[in-house]
Design a protein around this motif. Structure first.
Motif, PDB file in Angstrom:
ATOM      1  N   ALA A 262       0.835  -1.200   0.000  1.00  0.00           N
ATOM      2  CA  ALA A 262       0.000   0.000   0.000  1.00  0.00           C
ATOM      3  C   ALA A 262       0.871   1.252   0.000  1.00  0.00           C
ATOM      4  N   SER A 263       1.928   1.273   0.792  1.00  0.00           N
ATOM      5  CA  SER A 263       2.823   2.425   0.846  1.00  0.00           C
ATOM      6  C   SER A 263       3.519   2.670  -0.486  1.00  0.00           C
ATOM      7  N   ALA A 264       3.933   1.592  -1.138  1.00  0.00           N
ATOM      8  CA  ALA A 264       4.619   1.729  -2.428  1.00  0.00           C
ATOM      9  C   ALA A 264       3.684   2.325  -3.481  1.00  0.00           C
ATOM     10  N   VAL A 265       2.427   1.913  -3.479  1.00  0.00           N
ATOM     11  CA  VAL A 265       1.461   2.457  -4.444  1.00  0.00           C
ATOM     12  C   VAL A 265       1.162   3.914  -4.096  1.00  0.00           C
ATOM     13  N   ARG A 266       0.987   4.222  -2.808  1.00  0.00           N
ATOM     14  CA  ARG A 266       0.761   5.620  -2.394  1.00  0.00           C
ATOM     15  C   ARG A 266       1.892   6.508  -2.888  1.00  0.00           C
ATOM     16  N   ARG A 267       3.119   6.024  -2.737  1.00  0.00           N
ATOM     17  CA  ARG A 267       4.281   6.809  -3.153  1.00  0.00           C
ATOM     18  C   ARG A 267       4.288   7.006  -4.669  1.00  0.00           C
ATOM     19  N   ALA A 268       3.962   5.953  -5.415  1.00  0.00           N
ATOM     20  CA  ALA A 268       3.919   6.069  -6.879  1.00  0.00           C
ATOM     21  C   ALA A 268       2.906   7.124  -7.310  1.00  0.00           C
ATOM     22  N   VAL A 269       1.790   7.197  -6.615  1.00  0.00           N
ATOM     23  CA  VAL A 269       0.769   8.209  -6.923  1.00  0.00           C
ATOM     24  C   VAL A 269       1.277   9.590  -6.524  1.00  0.00           C
ATOM     25  N   ALA A 270       1.857   9.701  -5.338  1.00  0.00           N
ATOM     26  CA  ALA A 270       2.344  10.986  -4.836  1.00  0.00           C
ATOM     27  C   ALA A 270       3.425  11.565  -5.739  1.00  0.00           C
ATOM     28  N   GLU A 271       4.260  10.704  -6.304  1.00  0.00           N
ATOM     29  CA  GLU A 271       5.357  11.162  -7.149  1.00  0.00           C
ATOM     30  C   GLU A 271       4.948  11.311  -8.609  1.00  0.00           C
ATOM     31  N   GLY A 272       3.691  11.025  -8.917  1.00  0.00           N
ATOM     32  CA  GLY A 272       3.203  11.210 -10.279  1.00  0.00           C
ATOM     33  C   GLY A 272       3.515  10.059 -11.220  1.00  0.00           C
ATOM     34  N   GLU A 273       4.043   8.971 -10.681  1.00  0.00           N
ATOM     35  CA  GLU A 273       4.316   7.802 -11.507  1.00  0.00           C
ATOM     36  C   GLU A 273       3.007   7.173 -11.987  1.00  0.00           C
ATOM     37  N   CYS A 274       1.988   7.269 -11.157  1.00  0.00           N
ATOM     38  CA  CYS A 274       0.635   6.809 -11.493  1.00  0.00           C
ATOM     39  C   CYS A 274      -0.290   8.006 -11.355  1.00  0.00           C
ATOM     40  N   ARG A 275      -1.083   8.246 -12.371  1.00  0.00           N
ATOM     41  CA  ARG A 275      -1.996   9.389 -12.360  1.00  0.00           C
ATOM     42  C   ARG A 275      -3.438   8.907 -12.332  1.00  0.00           C
ATOM     43  N   ALA A 276      -4.333   9.833 -12.016  1.00  0.00           N
ATOM     44  CA  ALA A 276      -5.764   9.510 -11.985  1.00  0.00           C
ATOM     45  C   ALA A 276      -6.168   8.873 -13.301  1.00  0.00           C
ATOM     46  N   GLY A 277      -6.889   7.764 -13.190  1.00  0.00           N
ATOM     47  CA  GLY A 277      -7.360   7.042 -14.371  1.00  0.00           C
ATOM     48  C   GLY A 277      -6.412   5.958 -14.856  1.00  0.00           C
ATOM     49  N   ASP A 278      -5.154   5.998 -14.416  1.00  0.00           N
ATOM     50  CA  ASP A 278      -4.201   4.962 -14.831  1.00  0.00           C
ATOM     51  C   ASP A 278      -4.622   3.616 -14.265  1.00  0.00           C
ATOM     52  N   ARG A 279      -4.428   2.603 -15.064  1.00  0.00           N
ATOM     53  CA  ARG A 279      -4.758   1.245 -14.644  1.00  0.00           C
ATOM     54  C   ARG A 279      -3.528   0.589 -14.041  1.00  0.00           C
ATOM     55  N   LEU A 280      -3.718  -0.062 -12.900  1.00  0.00           N
ATOM     56  CA  LEU A 280      -2.628  -0.782 -12.252  1.00  0.00           C
ATOM     57  C   LEU A 280      -2.542  -2.187 -12.830  1.00  0.00           C
ATOM     58  N   PRO A 281      -1.371  -2.799 -12.727  1.00  0.00           N
ATOM     59  CA  PRO A 281      -1.277  -4.213 -13.115  1.00  0.00           C
ATOM     60  C   PRO A 281      -2.238  -5.027 -12.254  1.00  0.00           C
ATOM     61  N   SER A 282      -2.613  -6.182 -12.734  1.00  0.00           N
ATOM     62  CA  SER A 282      -3.519  -7.037 -11.961  1.00  0.00           C
ATOM     63  C   SER A 282      -2.836  -7.476 -10.672  1.00  0.00           C
ATOM     64  N   ALA A 283      -3.640  -7.842  -9.691  1.00  0.00           N
ATOM     65  CA  ALA A 283      -3.103  -8.329  -8.417  1.00  0.00           C
ATOM     66  C   ALA A 283      -2.225  -9.556  -8.649  1.00  0.00           C
ATOM     67  N   ARG A 284      -2.627 -10.389  -9.588  1.00  0.00           N
ATOM     68  CA  ARG A 284      -1.840 -11.590  -9.898  1.00  0.00           C
ATOM     69  C   ARG A 284      -0.472 -11.195 -10.467  1.00  0.00           C
ATOM     70  N   ASP A 285      -0.449 -10.209 -11.372  1.00  0.00           N
ATOM     71  CA  ASP A 285       0.829  -9.758 -11.944  1.00  0.00           C
ATOM     72  C   ASP A 285       1.713  -9.116 -10.875  1.00  0.00           C
ATOM     73  N   LEU A 286       1.097  -8.296 -10.007  1.00  0.00           N
ATOM     74  CA  LEU A 286       1.868  -7.678  -8.927  1.00  0.00           C
ATOM     75  C   LEU A 286       2.419  -8.731  -7.971  1.00  0.00           C
ATOM     76  N   SER A 287       1.614  -9.727  -7.649  1.00  0.00           N
ATOM     77  CA  SER A 287       2.089 -10.757  -6.719  1.00  0.00           C
ATOM     78  C   SER A 287       3.258 -11.527  -7.322  1.00  0.00           C
ATOM     79  N   SER A 288       3.182 -11.762  -8.607  1.00  0.00           N
ATOM     80  CA  SER A 288       4.277 -12.462  -9.284  1.00  0.00           C
ATOM     81  C   SER A 288       5.548 -11.600  -9.300  1.00  0.00           C
ATOM     82  N   ALA A 289       5.392 -10.326  -9.616  1.00  0.00           N
ATOM     83  CA  ALA A 289       6.545  -9.426  -9.688  1.00  0.00           C
ATOM     84  C   ALA A 289       7.183  -9.207  -8.321  1.00  0.00           C
TER      85      ALA A 289
END
Length: 115
Positions: free
Chosen positions: A18-45
């Protein structure tokens, strides 16, 4: 979106995610409307259980940072960057410290003294 977990971090994995995703949003790496990888893809990565990833993402959904939509996946909510205004507050803190005659090094030392 590249997320990294710190193996030395003692917080539960779902909190780190959760913290890593919050940081990605705060730093502009992820913007409103952007789609995240699936939970399965994230768990694998991240090499963690998919339920752990989902727990972290649900926490962010409950905070209003993410939206879950059937058939559309997980997206960053509108206004998410505003909810994550830490970077703005840090800039304000640095400006105020400078106004008071403190250097960035002084400020960093003060923050380290809090930990």
């Amino acid at each position: 979106m590249l997320l990294h977990l710190d193996k030395a971090d003692t917080r539960p994995l779902h909190e780190q995610i959760a913290s890593a995703v919050r940081r990605a949003v705060a730093e502009g790496e992820c913007r409103a409307g952007d789609r995240l990888p699936s939970a399965r893809d994230l768990s694998s990565a991240l090499d963690v259980n998919v339920n752990t990833v989902l727990r972290g993402l649900r926490e962010l959904r409950d905070e209003g940072l993410l939206e879950f939509r059937r058939g559309r996946g997980i997206t960053v909510a509108e206004g998410a960057a505003r909810r994550s205004g830490l970077q703005i507050r840090v800039r304000e803190l640095v400006a105020e410290a400078s106004r008071l005659g403190y250097s960035r090094t002084d400020l960093i030392d003060m923050i380290r003294g809090l930990a």
